[in-house]
Design a protein around this motif. Sequence first.
Motif, short mmCIF file in Angstrom:
data_model
loop_
_atom_site.label_atom_id
_atom_site.label_comp_id
_atom_site.label_asym_id
_atom_site.label_seq_id
_atom_site.Cartn_x
_atom_site.Cartn_y
_atom_site.Cartn_z
N CYS A 142 11.76 -17.41 1.26
CA CYS A 142 10.75 -16.93 2.21
C CYS A 142 9.45 -16.61 1.48
O CYS A 142 9.46 -15.98 0.42
CB CYS A 142 11.29 -15.69 2.92
SG CYS A 142 10.09 -14.83 3.96
N VAL A 143 8.34 -17.02 2.06
CA VAL A 143 7.04 -16.78 1.44
C VAL A 143 6.62 -15.31 1.56
O VAL A 143 5.90 -14.79 0.70
CB VAL A 143 5.96 -17.68 2.07
CG1 VAL A 143 4.59 -17.43 1.44
CG2 VAL A 143 6.34 -19.15 1.91
N GLU A 144 7.08 -14.61 2.59
CA GLU A 144 6.65 -13.23 2.78
C GLU A 144 7.40 -12.26 1.88
O GLU A 144 6.80 -11.55 1.08
CB GLU A 144 6.81 -12.81 4.24
CG GLU A 144 6.31 -11.38 4.49
CD GLU A 144 6.47 -10.93 5.93
OE1 GLU A 144 5.86 -9.90 6.28
OE2 GLU A 144 7.19 -11.60 6.69
N CYS A 145 8.72 -12.22 1.99
CA CYS A 145 9.48 -11.21 1.25
C CYS A 145 9.90 -11.68 -0.14
O CYS A 145 10.31 -10.86 -0.97
CB CYS A 145 10.71 -10.77 2.05
SG CYS A 145 11.98 -12.03 2.23
N ARG A 146 9.78 -12.98 -0.42
CA ARG A 146 10.14 -13.52 -1.74
C ARG A 146 9.00 -14.43 -2.22
O ARG A 146 9.24 -15.55 -2.65
CB ARG A 146 11.46 -14.28 -1.67
CG ARG A 146 12.64 -13.45 -1.18
CD ARG A 146 13.94 -14.25 -1.19
NE ARG A 146 14.25 -14.69 -2.53
CZ ARG A 146 14.91 -15.80 -2.82
NH1 ARG A 146 15.32 -16.61 -1.85
NH2 ARG A 146 15.18 -16.13 -4.07
N ARG A 147 7.81 -13.92 -2.17
CA ARG A 147 6.63 -14.75 -2.42
C ARG A 147 6.68 -15.43 -3.80
O ARG A 147 6.42 -16.62 -3.93
CB ARG A 147 5.36 -13.90 -2.30
CG ARG A 147 4.08 -14.72 -2.36
CD ARG A 147 2.86 -13.87 -2.04
NE ARG A 147 1.66 -14.68 -1.96
CZ ARG A 147 1.28 -15.36 -0.88
NH1 ARG A 147 2.02 -15.33 0.20
NH2 ARG A 147 0.16 -16.08 -0.89
N GLY A 148 7.02 -14.66 -4.83
CA GLY A 148 7.07 -15.24 -6.17
C GLY A 148 8.11 -16.34 -6.28
O GLY A 148 7.86 -17.40 -6.86
N ASP A 149 9.28 -16.10 -5.69
CA ASP A 149 10.33 -17.11 -5.71
C ASP A 149 9.92 -18.35 -4.92
O ASP A 149 10.21 -19.49 -5.32
CB ASP A 149 11.63 -16.54 -5.14
CG ASP A 149 12.25 -15.48 -6.04
OD1 ASP A 149 12.03 -15.54 -7.27
OD2 ASP A 149 12.95 -14.60 -5.52
N ALA A 150 9.27 -18.13 -3.77
CA ALA A 150 8.84 -19.26 -2.94
C ALA A 150 7.86 -20.15 -3.70
O ALA A 150 7.98 -21.39 -3.65
CB ALA A 150 8.22 -18.76 -1.65
N HIS A 151 6.92 -19.55 -4.40
CA HIS A 151 5.93 -20.35 -5.14
C HIS A 151 6.57 -21.00 -6.36
O HIS A 151 6.19 -22.13 -6.73
CB HIS A 151 4.74 -19.49 -5.50
CG HIS A 151 3.82 -19.23 -4.33
ND1 HIS A 151 2.80 -20.08 -3.99
CD2 HIS A 151 3.81 -18.24 -3.40
CE1 HIS A 151 2.18 -19.62 -2.91
NE2 HIS A 151 2.78 -18.51 -2.54
N ALA A 152 7.51 -20.32 -7.01
CA ALA A 152 8.22 -20.93 -8.14
C ALA A 152 9.04 -22.12 -7.66
O ALA A 152 9.09 -23.17 -8.33
CB ALA A 152 9.11 -19.90 -8.82
N TYR A 153 9.69 -21.98 -6.51
CA TYR A 153 10.47 -23.08 -5.94
C TYR A 153 9.55 -24.26 -5.64
O TYR A 153 9.88 -25.41 -5.97
CB TYR A 153 11.17 -22.58 -4.67
CG TYR A 153 11.84 -23.67 -3.85
CD1 TYR A 153 13.13 -24.08 -4.13
CD2 TYR A 153 11.16 -24.27 -2.79
CE1 TYR A 153 13.74 -25.08 -3.38
CE2 TYR A 153 11.77 -25.27 -2.03
CZ TYR A 153 13.06 -25.67 -2.33
OH TYR A 153 13.66 -26.66 -1.59
N ARG A 154 8.42 -23.99 -5.00
CA ARG A 154 7.50 -25.08 -4.64
C ARG A 154 6.97 -25.78 -5.89
O ARG A 154 6.89 -27.01 -5.93
CB ARG A 154 6.36 -24.56 -3.79
CG ARG A 154 5.38 -25.66 -3.37
CD ARG A 154 4.39 -25.21 -2.33
NE ARG A 154 3.48 -24.18 -2.83
CZ ARG A 154 2.46 -23.68 -2.12
NH1 ARG A 154 2.25 -24.10 -0.88
NH2 ARG A 154 1.69 -22.73 -2.64
N ALA A 155 6.60 -25.01 -6.91
CA ALA A 155 6.06 -25.61 -8.13
C ALA A 155 7.10 -26.50 -8.80
O ALA A 155 6.79 -27.61 -9.28
CB ALA A 155 5.60 -24.52 -9.09
N ALA A 156 8.36 -26.04 -8.83
CA ALA A 156 9.43 -26.84 -9.44
C ALA A 156 9.71 -28.09 -8.61
O ALA A 156 9.98 -29.17 -9.15
CB ALA A 156 10.69 -25.99 -9.59
N LEU A 157 9.64 -27.95 -7.29
CA LEU A 157 9.85 -29.10 -6.40
C LEU A 157 8.75 -30.15 -6.61
O LEU A 157 9.04 -31.34 -6.71
CB LEU A 157 9.87 -28.60 -4.96
CG LEU A 157 10.09 -29.61 -3.83
CD1 LEU A 157 10.77 -28.92 -2.64
CD2 LEU A 157 8.75 -30.19 -3.35
N VAL A 158 7.52 -29.69 -6.67
CA VAL A 158 6.40 -30.61 -6.86
C VAL A 158 6.55 -31.36 -8.18
O VAL A 158 6.37 -32.59 -8.24
CB VAL A 158 5.06 -29.85 -6.82
CG1 VAL A 158 3.91 -30.73 -7.30
CG2 VAL A 158 4.77 -29.35 -5.40
#
Length: 208
Positions: free
Chosen positions: A86-102
């Motif tokens: 989740c981007v709201e409650c797990r913002r850091g994890d969400a962006h880390a996930y997206r960066a790794a996916l990209v």
Amino acid sequence: MPLPNRVRPDGSLFADPARGLLFGNRGGKFHDPATKALPMRLFATRQWICCVLSFKGRQRDVWGRYYTELFFCDEVTALAAGHRPCVECRRGDAHAYRAALVAGLGLPEVPLFPAIDERLDSERRTGRGKRLHRLPAESLPDGAMFVTPEGEFHALRDGQALLWSPSGYVASRPRPAGPVAVVTPPSSLAALVNGYQPLWHPTAAEPA
């Protein structure tokens, strides 16, 4: 009697008293607040997320008027089912996930999360059924999950295949060789390959 709000690695719902490490939703409400029975439809929108259990003191009546709250054994389970942080409650994890996916997919631009949701939706299901991906076990990262012909779910970790249960991992078996039926969507596999670290249930460290 527990609600049928626990999530298997294949994304299906069931009732179990085990308390998961994460909860989430699938974009809104798809249960009947009156009966709270297992719904025919298993999602509201393509936005399937996994969240922390507690955030800013918020409280709600589970399976009430609003979201259909779901619970996961751990994040490895949630990713296998087709959810993302989740981007709201797990913002850091969400962006880390997206960066790794990209990085893993070699995308030329960083997509917005709705675009990631669309990609995951095409990878996690075929109509109402779970989409399986036949891949060689040797190519899979830690955190990938597969299902056996007998219907058992396993998570790969440190050269082992950990047998999943609603309350954690209950056995350690040798990592398989050759093709297996992978339940984790390819985009999440790419994120795992490129460094995303999911939250594991404590039993993964020392399964029975």
